[in-house]
Design a protein around this motif. Sequence first.
Motif, PDB file in Angstrom:
ATOM      1  N   LEU A 186       0.809  -1.214   0.000  1.00 45.89           N
ATOM      2  CA  LEU A 186       0.000   0.000   0.000  1.00 45.89           C
ATOM      3  C   LEU A 186       0.845   1.269   0.000  1.00 45.89           C
ATOM      4  O   LEU A 186       0.529   2.229  -0.691  1.00 45.89           O
ATOM      5  N   ALA A 187       1.937   1.288   0.778  1.00 49.65           N
ATOM      6  CA  ALA A 187       2.746   2.500   0.927  1.00 49.65           C
ATOM      7  C   ALA A 187       4.223   2.183   0.677  1.00 49.65           C
ATOM      8  O   ALA A 187       5.032   2.177   1.616  1.00 49.65           O
ATOM      9  N   PRO A 188       4.624   1.939  -0.575  1.00 49.23           N
ATOM     10  CA  PRO A 188       6.015   1.542  -0.844  1.00 49.23           C
ATOM     11  C   PRO A 188       7.036   2.609  -0.514  1.00 49.23           C
ATOM     12  O   PRO A 188       8.207   2.290  -0.277  1.00 49.23           O
ATOM     13  N   TRP A 189       6.617   3.891  -0.477  1.00 53.39           N
ATOM     14  CA  TRP A 189       7.571   4.949  -0.149  1.00 53.39           C
ATOM     15  C   TRP A 189       8.153   4.789   1.248  1.00 53.39           C
ATOM     16  O   TRP A 189       9.246   5.274   1.518  1.00 53.39           O
ATOM     17  N   THR A 213      -3.042   8.152  -6.929  1.00 55.01           N
ATOM     18  CA  THR A 213      -2.558   8.845  -5.737  1.00 55.01           C
ATOM     19  C   THR A 213      -1.278   8.205  -5.223  1.00 55.01           C
ATOM     20  O   THR A 213      -0.297   8.894  -4.905  1.00 55.01           O
ATOM     21  N   GLN A 214      -1.265   6.877  -5.136  1.00 56.17           N
ATOM     22  CA  GLN A 214      -0.053   6.174  -4.704  1.00 56.17           C
ATOM     23  C   GLN A 214       1.082   6.373  -5.699  1.00 56.17           C
ATOM     24  O   GLN A 214       2.246   6.555  -5.314  1.00 56.17           O
ATOM     25  N   LEU A 215       0.755   6.329  -6.990  1.00 55.74           N
ATOM     26  CA  LEU A 215       1.766   6.505  -8.033  1.00 55.74           C
ATOM     27  C   LEU A 215       2.471   7.840  -7.886  1.00 55.74           C
ATOM     28  O   LEU A 215       3.704   7.925  -7.938  1.00 55.74           O
ATOM     29  N   SER A 216       1.692   8.898  -7.681  1.00 59.95           N
ATOM     30  CA  SER A 216       2.279  10.226  -7.531  1.00 59.95           C
ATOM     31  C   SER A 216       3.180  10.296  -6.306  1.00 59.95           C
ATOM     32  O   SER A 216       4.303  10.808  -6.367  1.00 59.95           O
ATOM     33  N   ARG A 217       2.716   9.754  -5.196  1.00 58.85           N
ATOM     34  CA  ARG A 217       3.477   9.882  -3.960  1.00 58.85           C
ATOM     35  C   ARG A 217       4.793   9.119  -4.018  1.00 58.85           C
ATOM     36  O   ARG A 217       5.837   9.621  -3.599  1.00 58.85           O
ATOM     37  N   GLU A 292      -5.279   6.803   2.669  1.00 60.40           N
ATOM     38  CA  GLU A 292      -6.267   5.967   3.347  1.00 60.40           C
ATOM     39  C   GLU A 292      -7.566   5.870   2.546  1.00 60.40           C
ATOM     40  O   GLU A 292      -8.274   4.869   2.612  1.00 60.40           O
ATOM     41  N   LEU A 293      -7.869   6.894   1.775  1.00 58.86           N
ATOM     42  CA  LEU A 293      -9.091   6.872   0.969  1.00 58.86           C
ATOM     43  C   LEU A 293      -9.044   5.804  -0.122  1.00 58.86           C
ATOM     44  O   LEU A 293     -10.074   5.450  -0.696  1.00 58.86           O
TER      45      LEU A 293
END
Length: 337
Positions: A186-189, A213-217, A292-293
């Motif tokens: 979910l949060a690879p960063w 959203t994840q891609l951008s972050r 989270e969304l």
Amino acid sequence: MTATRPRGPFREGDRVQLTGPKGRMHTITLRAEGELHTHHGVLRHRDLIGLPDGSVVANSSGHEYLVLRPLLRDFVMSMPRGAAIVYPKDAGQIVVQADVFPGATVVEAGVGSGALSLSLLRAIGDEGRLLSFERREDFAEVARANVETFLGELPPTWDVIVGDLVESLPEAVAPGTVDRVVLDMLAPWECIDAVAEALAPGGVVLCYIATATQLSRVAEYIRGTGLFTDPESSETMVRGWHVEGLAVRPDHRMVAHTGFLITARRLAPGAVPPDVKRRAAKKASYGDEDVELWTPGAVGDREITDKNLRKRVREAQRAAGGARLAAEGRSEPGASA
């Protein structure tokens, strides 16, 4: 040595795929006294044992079934699942885009149900090493059983480590010794700094993520470290075609978006790449609440219950037991489906 896929006559314990009337598929593990019951009749497993791959057999009602050992893509689509799988179309792209090669040392997190692990194990060959990290022991159990079912054994080139990647990776590998890292989470960063420490210069990190959203972050985080080349992003869509005589047209349905792939390569220590001219990026306008969304529960995806997961673990372990039986070439008296 990594087990090879069997060929030759079907044996007790083999996993086989039957395609019956109207293209309906059944995947079973062959047992001496086992039977496949459908509304079309009964097919005894013993009628399949000893036949060559690609045979056609009839059940008690005369309905015919084509019997084949499943390909990897067939197996991962029908195997017991704990977590969602990486689909074959994405697994193929991951192996190529990350340039996973024979003899490579590869880190994977998380292991999920073991679908991607199977593709990575094939790619690294008998001289490579795959370290798969998974936070949940029950998911790891399903993955181990699925890999053993398909390969006939747990390969010595594979280690499954239950724990958090950030905490466990420094204990598992020396700095600068990993060739490739694949992150499916979910949060690879949150793991990029630990990954940068483990990767050899020129090594590849690839993240498989579901949402924009994840891609951008993760892209902005990778850029912000200054330790990688500029990340590249893509998605893969597969459209089948109906081909029958001159009736040639695209299928009405296609496998569209399943996830994004983003890759970057580790720079040498102290290296600063030439500036890439681009429009100045605006300050990031998202936070943890935005991520989270996009969790499975928030977007309406059904999360597996503990009861269902325990059932999947039992199914996977039974299939792995059948694979061990086939590999050992022995019989279990009185075994049934």
